[in-house]
Design a protein around this motif. Structure first.
Motif, short mmCIF file in Angstrom:
data_model
loop_
_atom_site.label_atom_id
_atom_site.label_comp_id
_atom_site.label_asym_id
_atom_site.label_seq_id
_atom_site.Cartn_x
_atom_site.Cartn_y
_atom_site.Cartn_z
N VAL A 1 0.69 -1.04 0.17
CA VAL A 1 0.03 0.05 -0.01
C VAL A 1 0.89 1.42 0.07
CG1 VAL A 1 -1.93 -1.10 1.01
CG2 VAL A 1 -0.23 -0.01 2.58
N ASN A 2 2.04 1.03 0.10
CA ASN A 2 3.05 2.36 -0.20
C ASN A 2 3.06 2.86 -1.47
OD1 ASN A 2 4.04 2.38 2.61
ND2 ASN A 2 5.13 0.46 1.99
N ASP A 3 2.89 1.82 -2.50
CA ASP A 3 2.67 2.06 -3.87
C ASP A 3 1.39 2.60 -4.09
OD1 ASP A 3 2.70 2.07 -6.60
OD2 ASP A 3 3.38 0.07 -6.82
N GLU A 4 1.36 3.76 -4.92
CA GLU A 4 -0.01 4.66 -5.04
C GLU A 4 -0.91 3.78 -6.05
OE1 GLU A 4 0.81 8.40 -7.18
OE2 GLU A 4 1.82 9.33 -5.19
N THR A 5 -0.41 2.67 -6.75
CA THR A 5 -1.19 1.90 -7.54
C THR A 5 -2.28 1.04 -6.70
OG1 THR A 5 0.55 0.52 -8.25
CG2 THR A 5 -0.18 2.30 -9.75
N SER A 6 -1.24 0.53 -5.75
CA SER A 6 -1.92 -0.62 -4.80
C SER A 6 -2.70 -1.61 -5.53
CB SER A 6 -2.78 0.00 -3.66
OG SER A 6 -2.08 0.85 -2.73
N VAL A 7 -2.00 -2.47 -6.27
CA VAL A 7 -2.88 -3.47 -6.87
C VAL A 7 -2.23 -4.74 -6.35
CG1 VAL A 7 -3.21 -2.26 -8.95
CG2 VAL A 7 -1.07 -3.63 -8.81
N MET A 8 -3.00 -6.04 -6.40
CA MET A 8 -2.84 -7.15 -5.86
C MET A 8 -1.76 -8.01 -7.07
SD MET A 8 -4.39 -7.34 -3.16
CE MET A 8 -4.13 -9.14 -2.88
N THR A 9 -0.69 -8.43 -6.54
CA THR A 9 0.10 -9.20 -7.22
C THR A 9 0.51 -10.51 -6.97
OG1 THR A 9 1.40 -7.08 -7.73
CG2 THR A 9 2.58 -9.21 -8.31
N PRO A 10 0.29 -11.79 -7.72
CA PRO A 10 0.49 -12.91 -7.48
C PRO A 10 1.99 -13.16 -7.09
CG PRO A 10 -0.66 -12.94 -9.49
CD PRO A 10 -0.13 -11.54 -9.37
N LEU A 11 2.14 -13.94 -6.14
CA LEU A 11 3.71 -14.09 -5.42
C LEU A 11 4.23 -15.50 -6.09
CD1 LEU A 11 3.40 -13.34 -1.64
CD2 LEU A 11 4.55 -12.03 -3.50
N THR A 12 5.43 -15.34 -6.68
CA THR A 12 6.07 -16.41 -7.16
C THR A 12 6.47 -17.43 -5.78
OG1 THR A 12 7.48 -15.28 -8.59
CG2 THR A 12 8.21 -17.36 -8.37
N ILE A 13 6.18 -18.62 -6.11
CA ILE A 13 6.49 -19.96 -5.09
C ILE A 13 7.72 -20.74 -5.49
CG2 ILE A 13 5.62 -22.06 -4.13
CD1 ILE A 13 2.88 -20.73 -4.36
N THR A 14 8.75 -20.88 -4.95
CA THR A 14 9.92 -21.62 -5.16
C THR A 14 9.67 -22.97 -4.33
OG1 THR A 14 11.30 -20.78 -3.43
CG2 THR A 14 11.40 -19.70 -5.71
N ASP A 15 10.70 -23.99 -4.75
CA ASP A 15 10.47 -25.39 -4.25
C ASP A 15 9.14 -25.83 -4.12
OD1 ASP A 15 13.19 -25.20 -3.76
OD2 ASP A 15 13.04 -24.20 -1.82
#
Length: 355
Positions: free
Chosen positions: A80-94
């Motif tokens: 939410v520090n980013d003015e656009t505040s959009v949801m971004t999928p997280l990368t999963i490793t292993d």
């Protein structure tokens, strides 16, 4: 004579149930006044974020893709520090190469190791065979997830939410005994109290207390982890449960809040509860679409002082036009992030809060 008495008793029971169900369902509620804590905007317009949590520094993590007939799921983040505040999928490793991995992501909980500062994320998922809890390390550099292990147990039938209180230790709510949607509908209609709170200690599962609840839903813990809070959707009640050294729970207080409470988030600074809720219950449990109404949304804030609820405030409300079926709300960095069952995620500036 006996037949008349039996008929009168049966009729009385039917009328009592009908009145009770009418009040629970909220059939008489037609208007939801719009309430906003400040300007709001969409962080996501489709896909839902059934549960989310604040991990600090303006970063929220959320679960997405919860649909029973879906074969997908994802974990997302928002800064939410980013003015656009959009949801971004997280990368999963292993990530394991196994069937049902990250299918229908549901409740989540983050726990920070007090010694190393490492954040672990626990994600409840619903594969076809049996529910699982996937365990991740939240890697802050580059913000991604590293899969560590999967936790399964025969008692994980149809679970709803969990709260981690230690490394691989968590309380978890069992929403329904059976996974069948036929039974889930019946339990809603008949008000069957069949859901316990369970505790996983890293190796085995036990009942945290003997009580069973009608649709136990969100669960969370006070900042010191000595009190567990549980939202009982079926009775529209918030329960506060004291935790002892053996991880057993005892009820200390409970409050009826007149709204179908879903997930609970706890403000780590104040101990206040932030709750996504459903003000018109029948709209969220309208399994067959008979009424054709969009589920409304509501965010409640319960102020906790010295372990006791001192006030209940409505921070956000919507008739479903902006936000459809709010399930969770988390507050941090002056922002309120509200998730929904299947559709939108909303971020609001919080301009004013009572002390």
């Amino acid at each position: 004579m006996l037949r008349s008495v039996v008929s009168a008793v049966v009729l009385g029971l039917v009328l009592h149930y009908a009145m009770k169900y009418r009040d629970w369902a909220g059939f008489s509620i037609n208007i939801i006044p719009k309430v906003r804590p400040g300007p709001c905007h969409y962080a996501r317009k489709d896909g839902g974020t059934e549960d989310l949590t604040y991990i600090g520094d303006g970063i929220f993590i959320a679960s997405g893709g919860y649909k029973w007939n879906s074969d997908r799921g994802e974990i997302l983040s928002i800064d939410v520090n980013d003015e656009t505040s959009v949801m971004t999928p997280l990368t999963i490793t292993d990530a394991p190469n196994s069937d049902g991995f990250m299918v229908r992501c549901h409740g989540i909980s983050a726990w920070r190791d007090p010694e190393s500062g490492t954040i672990y994320l626990y994600v409840l998922t619903h594969p076809e065979s049996a529910d699982r809890v996937e365990v991740f390390e939240v890697v802050l550099k580059g913000l991604h997830l590293r899969h560590i292990r999967s936790i399964v147990d025969p008692s994980f039938t149809f679970m709803k939410d969990l709260v981690a209180v230690g490394r691989d230790q968590f309380y978890i709510t069992r929403y329904n005994w059976f996974r069948s949607f036929v039974w889930i509908r019946l339990s809603h209609w008949l008000h069957i109290p069949e859901g316990p709170i369970l505790f996983y200690d890293g190796g085995q599962v036990m009942r945290a207390l003997p009580d069973s609840y009608f649709l136990p839903n969100g669960i969370n813990a006070s900042p010191d982890k000595k009190t567990i809070y549980m939202a009982e959707l079926g009775t529209k009640t918030i329960h506060a449960l004291q935790r002892d050294d053996s991880n057993k729970l005892t009820t200390t207080w409970k409050e009826y809040v007149d709204s179908a409470v879903d997930n609970i988030e706890v403000d780590k600074d104040t101990g206040d509860l932030w709750i996504g809720s459903h003000p018109i219950t029948f709209r969220i449990v309208d399994f067959f679409g008979w009424f054709g109404k969009i589920p409304a949304s509501q965010v409640l804030r319960i102020k906790i002082r010295d372990g006791v609820m001192t006030s209940l405030e409505e921070i956000y409300a919507d008739d479903g036009d902006e936000l459809n079926a709010s399930t969770v709300a988390a507050y941090g960095a002056g922002k309120l992030v509200i998730g929904s069952l299947f559709t939108q995620t909303v971020v609001c500036d919080v301009k004013y809060l009572t002390k």
